[in-house]
Design an enzyme around this catalytic site. Structure first.
Site, PDB file in Angstrom:
ATOM      1  N   ARG A 118      44.294  40.435  69.656  1.00  0.00           N
ATOM      2  CA  ARG A 118      44.226  39.381  70.668  1.00  0.00           C
ATOM      3  C   ARG A 118      42.768  39.015  70.881  1.00  0.00           C
ATOM      4  NH1 ARG A 118      47.695  38.517  75.287  1.00  0.00           N
ATOM      5  NH2 ARG A 118      47.147  36.499  76.168  1.00  0.00           N
ATOM      6  N   ARG A 160      51.869  41.100  83.506  1.00  0.00           N
ATOM      7  CA  ARG A 160      52.987  41.200  82.575  1.00  0.00           C
ATOM      8  C   ARG A 160      54.170  40.587  83.298  1.00  0.00           C
ATOM      9  NH1 ARG A 160      53.713  43.592  78.215  1.00  0.00           N
ATOM     10  NH2 ARG A 160      51.938  44.956  78.431  1.00  0.00           N
ATOM     11  N   LYS A 197      55.295  35.573  66.758  1.00  0.00           N
ATOM     12  CA  LYS A 197      54.497  36.655  67.331  1.00  0.00           C
ATOM     13  C   LYS A 197      53.799  37.352  66.176  1.00  0.00           C
ATOM     14  CE  LYS A 197      54.436  40.607  70.449  1.00  0.00           C
ATOM     15  NZ  LYS A 197      53.538  41.476  69.692  1.00  0.00           N
ATOM     16  N   ARG A 207      40.704  42.036  73.420  1.00  0.00           N
ATOM     17  CA  ARG A 207      41.691  42.169  74.486  1.00  0.00           C
ATOM     18  C   ARG A 207      41.125  42.924  75.690  1.00  0.00           C
ATOM     19  NH1 ARG A 207      47.908  43.742  74.487  1.00  0.00           N
ATOM     20  NH2 ARG A 207      47.941  44.515  76.600  1.00  0.00           N
ATOM     21  N   GLU A 248      57.159  30.724  69.800  1.00  0.00           N
ATOM     22  CA  GLU A 248      56.027  30.824  68.871  1.00  0.00           C
ATOM     23  C   GLU A 248      56.208  32.063  68.015  1.00  0.00           C
ATOM     24  OE1 GLU A 248      52.768  31.219  71.581  1.00  0.00           O
ATOM     25  OE2 GLU A 248      53.051  29.223  72.420  1.00  0.00           O
ATOM     26  N   LYS A 272      58.620  38.778  74.618  1.00  0.00           N
ATOM     27  CA  LYS A 272      58.589  38.991  73.171  1.00  0.00           C
ATOM     28  C   LYS A 272      59.984  39.382  72.701  1.00  0.00           C
ATOM     29  CE  LYS A 272      56.521  43.364  74.278  1.00  0.00           C
ATOM     30  NZ  LYS A 272      55.403  44.231  74.292  1.00  0.00           N
ATOM     31  N   PHE A 313      47.179  30.057  70.666  1.00  0.00           N
ATOM     32  CA  PHE A 313      48.427  29.747  71.362  1.00  0.00           C
ATOM     33  C   PHE A 313      48.226  29.300  72.803  1.00  0.00           C
ATOM     34  CE2 PHE A 313      48.293  34.494  70.909  1.00  0.00           C
ATOM     35  CZ  PHE A 313      47.985  34.817  72.229  1.00  0.00           C
ATOM     36  N   GLU A 366      45.441  34.957  68.587  1.00  0.00           N
ATOM     37  CA  GLU A 366      45.553  36.202  67.843  1.00  0.00           C
ATOM     38  C   GLU A 366      44.814  35.976  66.520  1.00  0.00           C
ATOM     39  OE1 GLU A 366      47.353  38.656  69.339  1.00  0.00           O
ATOM     40  OE2 GLU A 366      48.030  40.001  67.765  1.00  0.00           O
TER      41      GLU A 366
END
Ligand code: AMP
Length: 509
Positions: free
Chosen positions: A218, A373, A213, A233, A211, A379, A302, A262
């Site tokens: 966010r 994470r 970025k 976020r 996708e 990314k 997303f 986003e």
């Protein structure tokens, strides 16, 4: 229970490298706790306290250890109460009173307890990795399914209350932590890959979802009927700042949902506004209606976490995205699916050419890991960046006299503990940033010498660089070449910074 029992368990857990032994030690301790001790102890073992910070400086703490008691007598609840009294002490002379309270408690502690408490308060016992072990220990102690415990912790965003509910009421208590509308969940986070080849390899070489970025804000949006709330976020309700996003979600053909995406402001030619410009929409005291015409926001979705009564978190990414595609229309994030590195490279170029940051590569079979994470989202950017922690700063010269300028940058070393120093930089700092960092760094000062102020390792900064070099200058053996500050990441805590292990991987070491 006595604090000594916790200190002893903590010591034994850190001394063994066998996971099952760690789990067993923790489970045994958990089973002996009284209900009101559970949250306190679970936090202590992870290196944190209920009060967050108690407002006693690093330097005071370092110098507090006086004579120690021979035998342990401190109760866990007492320690927690003392921390509470310390935070509640305010007004003139409070600094001295706080130190006194701390002294009194420490004078009743054994040497091992003193060391534990001081390290706890200095944040030196904080260990992200221990949470996974604690989850297993909770499952073992309560007989609950370990996956359910993990999920509840993830959705609660905090292990302590889950621990108490579970140990007091058993597995049934976990139901309260299911996904619910208008109770936002921690957003899933991304790891970093050096390039598309590495990203595809990390994700398992099969097909990956790619996708764009986008560099915006966010958001997580919850909708039930006409009620729509946009969360930032950090999970604050920011609906009032972005009415066009609220309206766009209200217009979707569904009853209820939770979207992840986003939002950013686009220029008339479709290229993104710089990040700082988009973020103006979230400033305080704005004329929203004027801003809305001057700087309209466009959402790109997303992920889909919930739809028409059903929770989708455990569905694979491919299925969540397919369902999202059916409802998101033009607001779907630009995307493709491929296993071919060349096609992935072209997609990255496309994203960069349109002015975006890079791409996100996602494992198509991964579930939504709230707050984690992981390596399921990676990314890939052109300019390489790392989120590092400021360890110290040097006073500037000339025009920068009186300002803290050259930053010492470190990454947490998850294997050895502590921080690996990776270099220094004062590049990329605007006057505004210099003023801000001087003020913020002085607030977390630990000590200083004639030209350097050492600070608590907590401020995260995004650093762009060209290369990671092998360097004999630092004990870490690595240094960043042409490091420059991109921006502060005040949205990230130190635990979310990139680790030295990531840096080593990027360096191919
Ligand atoms: P970072 O904050 O650098 O760790 O990168 C992760 C952030 O990128 C997320 O929190 C999102 O705000 C943002 N982002 C932009 N595009 C995407 C995307 N397609 N998928 C996931 N996150 C994205």
């Amino acid at each position: 229970m006595l604090l000594a029992a916790v200190v002893e368990t903590s010591r034994r857990v850190s001394e063994t490298s066998k996971r099952l032994e760690k789990v067993g030690l923790l489970a045994r301790l958990l089973l002996e706790l009284r209900p009101e001790e559970i949250e306190i102890v679970v936090r202590f073992l992870a290196g944190s306290i209920r009060q967050g910070r108690i407002g006693i400086g690093y330097a005071t703490l370092r110098d507090t250890q006086g004579s120690a008691a021979e035998t342990p007598s401190l109760e866990i609840a007492e320690v927690d109460r003392t921390f509470q009294s310390i935070v509640e002490t305010s007004g003139s002379g409070s600094q001295r009173q706080r130190s006194q309270l701390l002294h009194q408690m420490l004078s009743r502690a054994t040497q091992a307890e003193q060391q534990f408490l001081v390290r706890l308060l200095m944040g030196e016992l904080r260990q992200g990795a221990l949470e996974a072990v604690m989850v297993e220990a909770l499952a073992k102690a309560s007989g609950a399914n370990v996956e359910r415990v993990r999920r509840a912790v993830m959705l609660a965003g905090d292990i302590a209350p889950v621990a108490r509910a579970l140990l007091e009421q058993g597995e049934a208590a976990l139901a309260q932590y299911d996904v619910q509308l208008f109770r936002p969940v921690q957003p899933m986070l991304a790891g970093t890959a050096d390039d598309v080849i590495e990203a595809l390899a990390e994700l398992g070489l099969g097909e990956a979802a790619l996708e764009f970025k986008l560099d915006g804000a966010r958001v997580q949006v919850h909708r039930s009927g006409d009620d729509v709330v946009v969360y930032s976020r950090s999970l604050n309700d920011v609906s009032a700042a972005v009415p066009e996003v609220v309206e766009a979600v209200r217009a979707l053909p569904v009853k209820d949902l939770i979207l992840d995406g986003e939002v950013l402001s686009l220029q008339p030619d479709g290229r993104p506004q710089p990040f700082q410009v988009t973020m103006r929409r979230f400033g305080r005291k704005l004329d929203v209606h004027r801003m809305r015409t001057e700087l309209p926001m466009t959402p790109f979705w997303f992920d889909l976490l919930y739809l028409n009564g059903g929770n989708l978190l455990d569905e694979p990414q491919s299925r969540r995205f397919a369902t999202l595609s059916e409802i998101a229309g033009a607001s779907l994030i630009p995307h493709t699916t491929t296993s071919d590195a060349e096609r992935a490279g072209e997609f990255l170029e496309q994203s960069l050419n349109r002015g975006h940051e890079g791409i996100m590569a996602k494992a198509i079979d991964a579930r939504y890991a709230a707050g984690a994470r992981g390596q399921s989202w990676l990314k890939v950017k052109r300019a390489r960046t790392l989120d590092l922690i400021i360890l110290a700063a040097e006073w500037g010269h000339g025009r920068r006299h009186g300002k803290l300028s050259n930053l010492h940058l470190g990454a947490p070393d998850t294997q050895k503990g502590g921080f690996a120093m990776l270099g220094k930089t004062f590049k990329g700092l605007t006057d505004e940033m210099l003023a801000w960092q001087t003020q913020e760094l002085l607030k977390i000062e630990i000590s200083r010498d004639s030209y350097t102020v050492y600070v608590e390792p907590k401020l995260v900064v995004e650093i762009a660089f060209n290369e990671i070099q092998v360097s004999p200058r630092y004990p870490s053996g690595l240094a960043l070449r042409f490091a420059r500050v991109k921006r502060y990441r005040t949205d990230k805590s130190a635990a979310q910074a990139d680790t030295f292990q990531t840096v080593q991987k990027l360096a191919g070491a």
